[in-house]
Scaffold this active site. Structure first.
Site, PDB file in Angstrom:
ATOM      1  N   SER A 125     -25.060-114.229  69.481  1.00  0.00           N
ATOM      2  CA  SER A 125     -22.938-114.055  69.745  1.00  0.00           C
ATOM      3  C   SER A 125     -22.484-115.356  69.456  1.00  0.00           C
ATOM      4  CB  SER A 125     -24.046-114.894  71.440  1.00  0.00           C
ATOM      5  OG  SER A 125     -22.341-115.173  72.222  1.00  0.00           O
ATOM      6  N   TYR A 149     -24.607-121.924  78.472  1.00  0.00           N
ATOM      7  CA  TYR A 149     -24.935-120.398  77.652  1.00  0.00           C
ATOM      8  C   TYR A 149     -24.903-120.595  76.620  1.00  0.00           C
ATOM      9  CZ  TYR A 149     -24.436-115.804  76.455  1.00  0.00           C
ATOM     10  OH  TYR A 149     -24.673-114.915  75.284  1.00  0.00           O
ATOM     11  N   LYS A 153     -28.041-120.736  73.012  1.00  0.00           N
ATOM     12  CA  LYS A 153     -27.784-119.167  72.106  1.00  0.00           C
ATOM     13  C   LYS A 153     -28.181-120.034  70.469  1.00  0.00           C
ATOM     14  CE  LYS A 153     -27.337-115.262  74.032  1.00  0.00           C
ATOM     15  NZ  LYS A 153     -28.521-114.270  73.842  1.00  0.00           N
TER      16      LYS A 153
HETATM   17  C1  WQD Z   1     -12.150-110.802  76.635  1.00  0.00           C
HETATM   18  C2  WQD Z   1     -10.970-111.603  77.037  1.00  0.00           C
HETATM   19  C3  WQD Z   1     -10.217-113.343  78.867  1.00  0.00           C
HETATM   20  C4  WQD Z   1     -11.552-110.879  82.120  1.00  0.00           C
HETATM   21  C5  WQD Z   1     -18.372-113.687  76.310  1.00  0.00           C
HETATM   22  C6  WQD Z   1     -18.886-114.235  76.406  1.00  0.00           C
HETATM   23  C7  WQD Z   1     -19.832-114.303  75.039  1.00  0.00           C
HETATM   24  C8  WQD Z   1     -20.449-112.753  75.772  1.00  0.00           C
HETATM   25  C9  WQD Z   1     -19.075-111.561  76.014  1.00  0.00           C
HETATM   26  C10 WQD Z   1     -22.523-113.022  75.918  1.00  0.00           C
HETATM   27  C11 WQD Z   1     -10.155-113.022  77.238  1.00  0.00           C
HETATM   28  C12 WQD Z   1      -9.795-111.710  79.340  1.00  0.00           C
HETATM   29  C13 WQD Z   1     -11.040-111.308  80.621  1.00  0.00           C
HETATM   30  C14 WQD Z   1     -10.535-111.229  83.262  1.00  0.00           C
HETATM   31  C15 WQD Z   1      -8.802-111.404  81.606  1.00  0.00           C
HETATM   32  N1  WQD Z   1     -20.669-112.570  76.548  1.00  0.00           N
HETATM   33  N2  WQD Z   1     -10.205-111.624  80.514  1.00  0.00           N
HETATM   34  N3  WQD Z   1      -9.432-111.226  82.715  1.00  0.00           N
HETATM   35  O1  WQD Z   1     -14.431-114.565  77.391  1.00  0.00           O
HETATM   36  O2  WQD Z   1     -14.642-113.578  74.969  1.00  0.00           O
HETATM   37  O3  WQD Z   1     -16.906-113.482  76.221  1.00  0.00           O
HETATM   38  O4  WQD Z   1     -18.761-111.917  77.007  1.00  0.00           O
HETATM   39  O5  WQD Z   1     -23.129-112.949  75.488  1.00  0.00           O
HETATM   40  O6  WQD Z   1     -20.712-114.845  75.065  1.00  0.00           O
HETATM   41  O7  WQD Z   1     -18.389-115.784  76.066  1.00  0.00           O
HETATM   42  O8  WQD Z   1     -15.433-111.964  76.677  1.00  0.00           O
HETATM   43  O9  WQD Z   1     -14.972-110.057  78.482  1.00  0.00           O
HETATM   44  O10 WQD Z   1     -14.472-112.142  79.680  1.00  0.00           O
HETATM   45  O11 WQD Z   1     -13.142-111.649  78.171  1.00  0.00           O
HETATM   46  O12 WQD Z   1      -7.544-111.655  80.576  1.00  0.00           O
HETATM   47  O13 WQD Z   1     -11.052-111.258  84.299  1.00  0.00           O
HETATM   48  O14 WQD Z   1     -10.041-110.826  78.603  1.00  0.00           O
HETATM   49  O15 WQD Z   1      -9.357-114.080  78.958  1.00  0.00           O
HETATM   50  O16 WQD Z   1      -9.476-113.235  76.681  1.00  0.00           O
HETATM   51  P1  WQD Z   1     -15.094-113.447  76.276  1.00  0.00           P
HETATM   52  P2  WQD Z   1     -14.646-111.483  78.579  1.00  0.00           P
END
Ligand code: WQD
Length: 338
Positions: A125, A149, A153
């Site tokens: 990841s 987590y 990885k």
């Molecule tokens: C994306 C953007 C949030 C939800 C995570 C894990 C990564 C992988 C993918 C497993 C960010 C914003 C999100 C919400 C928001 N997972 N957001 N409101 O954090 O980039 O990655 O998921 O392998 O390892 O770290 O993905 O979709 O949670 O967030 O504003 O309700 O959307 O702040 O900027 P992230 P995400």
């Protein structure tokens, strides 16, 4: 046809990868304990692919059970997706993550070794890059993790690097995913989180279908195009194809450690995703600017030149396609795959 064991093959990325493997002439064998996926995914995969798909309801932490799969099948390769993946939960329950994610990986490698199966793709990841000093992110960037987590990885990447040094005949590919979203065009499989979604896209589609009232945008004061977080969203079908291309590459070359970023090379902000989804659904999406989420970084997107040059990996879908397919899946599965 070469047998490929897909651990976590009933999950979001695993299930889409199963379909890609079939397209590329492999025979996928699913290993899944359904702790974070529905057994119904198997029958849906068989419906889409119009063929039977062998599946073992096994926990990869059970070495003896896992060994049976390799005794009953001549396994060319393994794609290891199985593992817990919720960042927030990993902070609250670190031992659950270390035990499950590390023991399952160690069992997979040991069972492969004992059964002369020598090609492993590991589902890594972008989280291993932590908060990068610059973007786009290249594979040789420093690695730094900020949660249990992500640390599992990174630990697994290091374990596998040591293992291939000691076992030159064993080949490993580390695929570092950025942000997979989207779904198969049939709408039969897709991202199907339990409970309130952590990730952006399923949260948005649940707002659109009326299960959730509004989206909380976690901060609009980042140093980005519009102040909201920027990520490299990649269609899960592109990501799945990247795994098949990697297996083909492993058959051709002798290098026994391959590392690739799988993304689009383009960043999109939260609000850009929201506005793209508004084009798909044809109406405004209710969102509220909320506080930043602990642990979030401002910007994360990949340089994917290496995967393009060495694997021929080139993404075929744009952000609209990703939004449209996610929405199609949500509409067809208002309460998920049940
Ligand atoms: C994306 C953007 C949030 C939800 C995570 C894990 C990564 C992988 C993918 C497993 C960010 C914003 C999100 C919400 C928001 N997972 N957001 N409101 O954090 O980039 O990655 O998921 O392998 O390892 O770290 O993905 O979709 O949670 O967030 O504003 O309700 O959307 O702040 O900027 P992230 P995400």
């Amino acid at each position: 046809m070469k047998n490929v064991v897909v651990t976590g093959g009933a999950g979001y990325i695993g299930s889409h990868t199963v379909l890609s493997l079939i397209e590329y002439g492999y025979n996928p064998i699913i290993v899944d304990n359904f702790s974070n996926s529905s057994p119904k995914v198997i029958e849906r995969l068989e419906k889409i692919s119009n063929r039977d798909i062998k599946c073992y309801n096994i926990d990869c932490c059970n070495k003896d059970e896992l060994d049976k799969v390799f005794k009953e099948n001549d396994v060319f390769g393994v794609i290891h997706f199985a593992g817990y993946k919720a960042v927030g939960e990993s902070v609250k329950l670190p031992l659950k993550y270390y035990e499950n994610n590390l023991i399952s990986l160690l069992n997979v490698v040991e069972v492969m070794h004992n059964n002369n199966s020598n090609n492993l793709i590991f589902s890594s990841s972008a989280t291993v890059y932590g908060d990068p000093a610059s973007v786009p992110i290249y594979e040789d960037f420093p690695l730094h993790v900020t949660n249990p987590y992500g640390r599992t990885k990174l630990m697994i990447e290091e374990i596998l690097k040591d293992y291939v040094k000691a076992n030159p005949d064993f080949k490993v590919a580390l695929l570092r995913y950025f942000n997979p979203i989207g779904a198969h065009e049939s709408g039969l499989i897709g991202e199907d989180p339990n409970g309130i979604p952590n990730n952006l896209m399923p949260y948005i589609t649940q707002v659109c279908i009326g299960k959730l009232d509004h989206l909380n945008v976690f901060g609009d004061d980042y140093d980005t195009i519009d102040g909201t977080g920027v990520r490299d969203y990649v269609h899960v079908l592109d990501l799945a194809r990247g795994h098949s291309l990697t297996l083909k590459k492993m058959e051709e070359i002798n290098d026994n450690l391959l590392i690739y970023n799988l993304g689009t090379g383009k960043g999109s902000s939260v609000l850009e995703v929201v506005h793209e989804m508004e084009k798909v659904v044809g109406h405004k999406i209710h969102y509220v600017i909320a506080n930043r989420r602990a642990g979030d970084i401002a910007t994360c997107y990949a340089n994917c030149d290496k995967a393009y040059k060495e694997l021929g990996f080139k993404t075929q879908y744009n952000l609209y396609d990703m939004c449209q397919s996610s929405w199609n899946f949500q509409q067809k599965n208002p309460n998920g795959i049940r």
